[in-house]
Design a protein around this motif. Sequence first.
Motif, PDB file in Angstrom:
ATOM      1  N   GLY A  70      59.373 -11.183  11.626  1.00  0.00           N
ATOM      2  CA  GLY A  70      59.753 -10.945  10.243  1.00  0.00           C
ATOM      3  C   GLY A  70      59.670  -9.474   9.864  1.00  0.00           C
ATOM      4  O   GLY A  70      59.016  -8.665  10.532  1.00  0.00           O
ATOM      5  N   ASN A  90      67.119 -12.467   9.043  1.00  0.00           N
ATOM      6  CA  ASN A  90      65.866 -12.161   9.734  1.00  0.00           C
ATOM      7  C   ASN A  90      64.789 -13.154   9.302  1.00  0.00           C
ATOM      8  O   ASN A  90      64.594 -13.406   8.112  1.00  0.00           O
ATOM      9  CB  ASN A  90      65.458 -10.732   9.410  1.00  0.00           C
ATOM     10  CG  ASN A  90      64.210 -10.258  10.143  1.00  0.00           C
ATOM     11  OD1 ASN A  90      63.611  -9.287   9.753  1.00  0.00           O
ATOM     12  ND2 ASN A  90      63.795 -10.957  11.204  1.00  0.00           N
ATOM     13  N   SER A  91      64.077 -13.727  10.270  1.00  0.00           N
ATOM     14  CA  SER A  91      62.957 -14.618   9.980  1.00  0.00           C
ATOM     15  C   SER A  91      61.817 -14.312  10.935  1.00  0.00           C
ATOM     16  O   SER A  91      61.952 -13.464  11.820  1.00  0.00           O
ATOM     17  CB  SER A  91      63.378 -16.088  10.116  1.00  0.00           C
ATOM     18  OG  SER A  91      63.588 -16.420  11.484  1.00  0.00           O
ATOM     19  N   ASP A  92      60.713 -15.010  10.739  1.00  0.00           N
ATOM     20  CA  ASP A  92      59.555 -14.783  11.601  1.00  0.00           C
ATOM     21  C   ASP A  92      59.861 -15.139  13.058  1.00  0.00           C
ATOM     22  O   ASP A  92      59.294 -14.553  13.971  1.00  0.00           O
ATOM     23  CB  ASP A  92      58.366 -15.599  11.098  1.00  0.00           C
ATOM     24  CG  ASP A  92      57.104 -15.311  11.899  1.00  0.00           C
ATOM     25  OD1 ASP A  92      56.680 -14.145  11.912  1.00  0.00           O
ATOM     26  OD2 ASP A  92      56.574 -16.246  12.535  1.00  0.00           O
TER      27      ASP A  92
END
Length: 388
Positions: A70, A90-92
Amino acid sequence: MSTKIKNIRHFLTFLIVCLVLSSCENDNESSQVAIVDGFYSLDNRTSPPTENKDKGYPGDLVKAEGAGLGNVKSIEFDNLVNVVFNPALNSDKSVMFNVFFDEKKGSRFGVQKLKITKASGEVIVSDFEILQPKVVISEKFEPIIPKVGTMVTVNGMWFFNISSVKFAGVPVNFTRVYSSSLTFIVPANAIVGGDVEITTPGGTAKRFLDIDQGFDLYRVADFDGGGLRPNKNWNKYGDANSLTYPSAGGISGIYAELTWTGARANGYNGCESNAGSALLNASATDATKAFYIIDVNCGGAIGTKIDLLIVDSDGGNWAYRYTIATTGWQTIEAKTSDFGANYDPANQGQGDVNPSKINQVKMTIAQNAGTVNPSKVQWDNIRFKVLR
């Protein structure tokens, strides 16, 4: 009223607890060590599409999968080329971007370092290979139809790491101008167009290039069924011994063969093709720009002298003499202005033939000019060349 105040206090307390828990959760995410399990791209050049790991072509969409990914701040190739990406994707567990390639900014093909920097300053470095696409050759050559012996520019894309350039199957020297163009000289001996082939690590690409020889070529006969007079219906006359059409030992398939074994009853010999319409265009009127070309061999009878005859529609017969002094196939190329009038190669005082009126060709053995006895002439690929 007191009951309402009490409820409000309970609600505020609940919100504060949620915020604290949320803050703690975010702290846990931001403090988690970033890990990349792999970069995955989808190659739509194959059917069905192929998934590549830790590699991709320029423009391919790549998904980096892992943990702690992230809040990515930047993505770079080789510490030189910044990649534009959408933070909303966008992510973890993942971040998505397209393989960016710009030669001016230092992009290159091959394995290189891919650096992902998070907002916290944490850096993840991994290997990633940018694959080189196959060359693309555009339809636009400059000039579109180049002349032999002149430079041609080939336009397209992905002209990197070129190992060879060929024209009509033959390697040529080339100059890479930029990633989208190169130049080479069209071979001076080229007689027809051919494929331009460019080979790089991405493969070999081809595109046909037509050429301008600076002249028009008129094929009369090749004895294999081609030309303006394709039939093997020549007739021998005079003291000629035999006329045949062998195939063994020819320069290109079937050829014609005339022999003379010493007969002198008529004082001349030869064979002729059928007459017909004019062989050249009406605009071909300059004998200094029109050439008669033929491949000949003596079949071992070294010293055979031949007279090449051309006939015009006015009934004129024009001659050119040639001595076959060595064995093996050889090419005769003579200006029609060098042909003599009235069957006499030396008769140069009666003007020149009008090439546009030539409608027949003949082959004779000069039996009265000191030729060997017996004599033999084999011939193939009769054509006329007219300069523009």
